[in-house]
Write a protein that holds these residues in place. Structure first.
Motif, PDB file in Angstrom:
ATOM      1  N   ARG A 101      36.870  45.161  35.567  1.00 34.76           N
ATOM      2  CA  ARG A 101      36.211  45.076  36.550  1.00 34.76           C
ATOM      3  C   ARG A 101      35.220  45.713  36.343  1.00 34.76           C
ATOM      4  N   HIS A 102      33.992  44.993  36.475  1.00 40.37           N
ATOM      5  CA  HIS A 102      32.593  45.031  36.510  1.00 40.37           C
ATOM      6  C   HIS A 102      32.158  45.941  34.995  1.00 40.37           C
ATOM      7  N   PRO A 137      27.769  46.220  38.488  1.00 41.94           N
ATOM      8  CA  PRO A 137      28.476  46.482  39.889  1.00 41.94           C
ATOM      9  C   PRO A 137      27.159  46.776  40.479  1.00 41.94           C
ATOM     10  N   ASP A 158      28.327  45.722  46.016  1.00 47.29           N
ATOM     11  CA  ASP A 158      29.842  46.013  46.214  1.00 47.29           C
ATOM     12  C   ASP A 158      30.088  47.572  47.443  1.00 47.29           C
ATOM     13  N   GLU A 159      28.599  47.679  48.010  1.00 47.53           N
ATOM     14  CA  GLU A 159      28.749  48.606  48.372  1.00 47.53           C
ATOM     15  C   GLU A 159      27.330  48.933  49.089  1.00 47.53           C
ATOM     16  N   ASN A 191      31.046  53.594  38.186  1.00 47.22           N
ATOM     17  CA  ASN A 191      30.725  52.984  38.437  1.00 47.22           C
ATOM     18  C   ASN A 191      29.636  52.754  36.987  1.00 47.22           C
TER      19      ASN A 191
END
Length: 315
Positions: A101-102, A137, A158-159, A191
């Motif tokens: 992931r990422h 990310p 992502d955020e 990340n």
């Protein structure tokens, strides 16, 4: 009465005290955190209620009413234990970063560790291209409501941190630079290779002096350097003084967006993209039918060029 006779009463009272204390502490943590910590805090609050409050009451009922009620006490305490154990393991599993992931792709995007973007339009164009071609990310610090940001940009980071004094689960006050810094640093450390894009510097300056804001930005830059990540800020002379811009430029490099896009997308695809932008600026307004047909054609051409560019790289 012997001292041993007081032991059950004492244990029941202690269970109730610990239960109430734990529930209060868990509730405070539940209010101050986002998911998944918020969910864990709620589970702790329920578990303290079962372990302590209900368990303590069950002890007194067992002593005063019927010794056989120990079964109720055992059930309540066991349920609290199982709930806490199951939820904790579940959240730990979700917090574990999935493999791949990422995963940072090896792309030549010429993006500096710390960069300044002069216009919001260029920033959005750059972030969209990075999202498509590098898939890194992304954390956004912006002045818009999270849903409005997604609607206007077509991007779902992502955020997202909403820079505002309004009460919201994703909001952080512009006066709370230490809180904002902690949130960003946690994201960067979790990340590696991520991108943080920050808007609203002028808004921060309403609540803090420039020295404090600059220290905040420089500390984020230092963490990004250690985590092989990137921090992009939106800043220009329209909102900052020349002196302030000069200080920022000592630590943040001004980004040539077209150069970065060309490196990222490849010459062929970037040429089509750049031509399309110029045509969009100079062309006459089109009817809905023309726009629909042209959009499909341009999409097909872009996809073809993209496949060709990938084939060249593999060759």
């Amino acid at each position: 009465m012997r001292l041993s006779n007081f032991a059950p009463y004492f244990s029941g009272a202690m269970l109730i005290i610990i239960g109430v204390y734990g529930m209060v502490k868990s509730y405070r943590e539940w209010k101050n955190h986002d998911e998944p910590v918020r969910r864990l805090a709620l589970t702790l609050m329920i578990s303290f209620g079962l372990f302590g409050l209900v368990g303590g009451i069950a002890v007194f009922l067992t002593i005063l009413l019927n010794p056989e009620l120990w079964v109720l006490e055992a059930i309540v305490i066991t349920a609290g234990y199982l709930l806490l154990a199951n939820e904790s393991l579940s959240i730990l599993e979700k917090l574990r970063k999935p493999e791949g992931r990422h995963e940072r792709k090896k792309v030549e995007c010429s993006l500096p560790v710390a960069g300044i973007v002069r216009s919001r339009e260029e920033a959005i164009t750059l972030l969209k291209a990075i999202d498509i071609y590098a898939n890194l990310p992304l954390l956004i610090v912006g002045r818009e409501h999270p849903e409005e940001w997604e609607r206007r940009t077509g991007m779902e980071p992502d955020e997202y941190i909403w820079l505002t004094r309004v009460e919201h689960e994703k909001a952080i006050s512009p006066s709370g630079l230490h809180v904002l810094s902690g949130k960003i640093i946690n994201f960067l450390k979790g990340n590696p290779g991520a991108i943080v894009y920050i808007e609203g510097i002028e808004y921060m300056l309403f609540y803090s002096d420039f020295k404090a804001v600059a220290k905040f930005l420089f500390s984020i830059r230092d963490v990004a350097m250690m985590e092989d990540a990137h921090v992009l800020i939106l800043a220009n002379e329209d909102t900052l003084t020349q002196e302030q811009m000069a200080i920022l430029k000592k630590e943040f490099e001004e980004i040539d967006v077209e150069k970065v896009l060309e490196k990222l997308m490849g010459p062929a695809l970037f040429g089509a993209f750049s031509t399309g932008k110029r045509r969009g600026l100079n062309a006459r307004p089109k009817s809905p039918e023309e726009r629909s047909g042209t959009g499909e054609k341009e999409a097909e051409e872009a996809e073809t060029l993209r496949r060709e560019e990938k084939a060249k790289k593999r060759g």
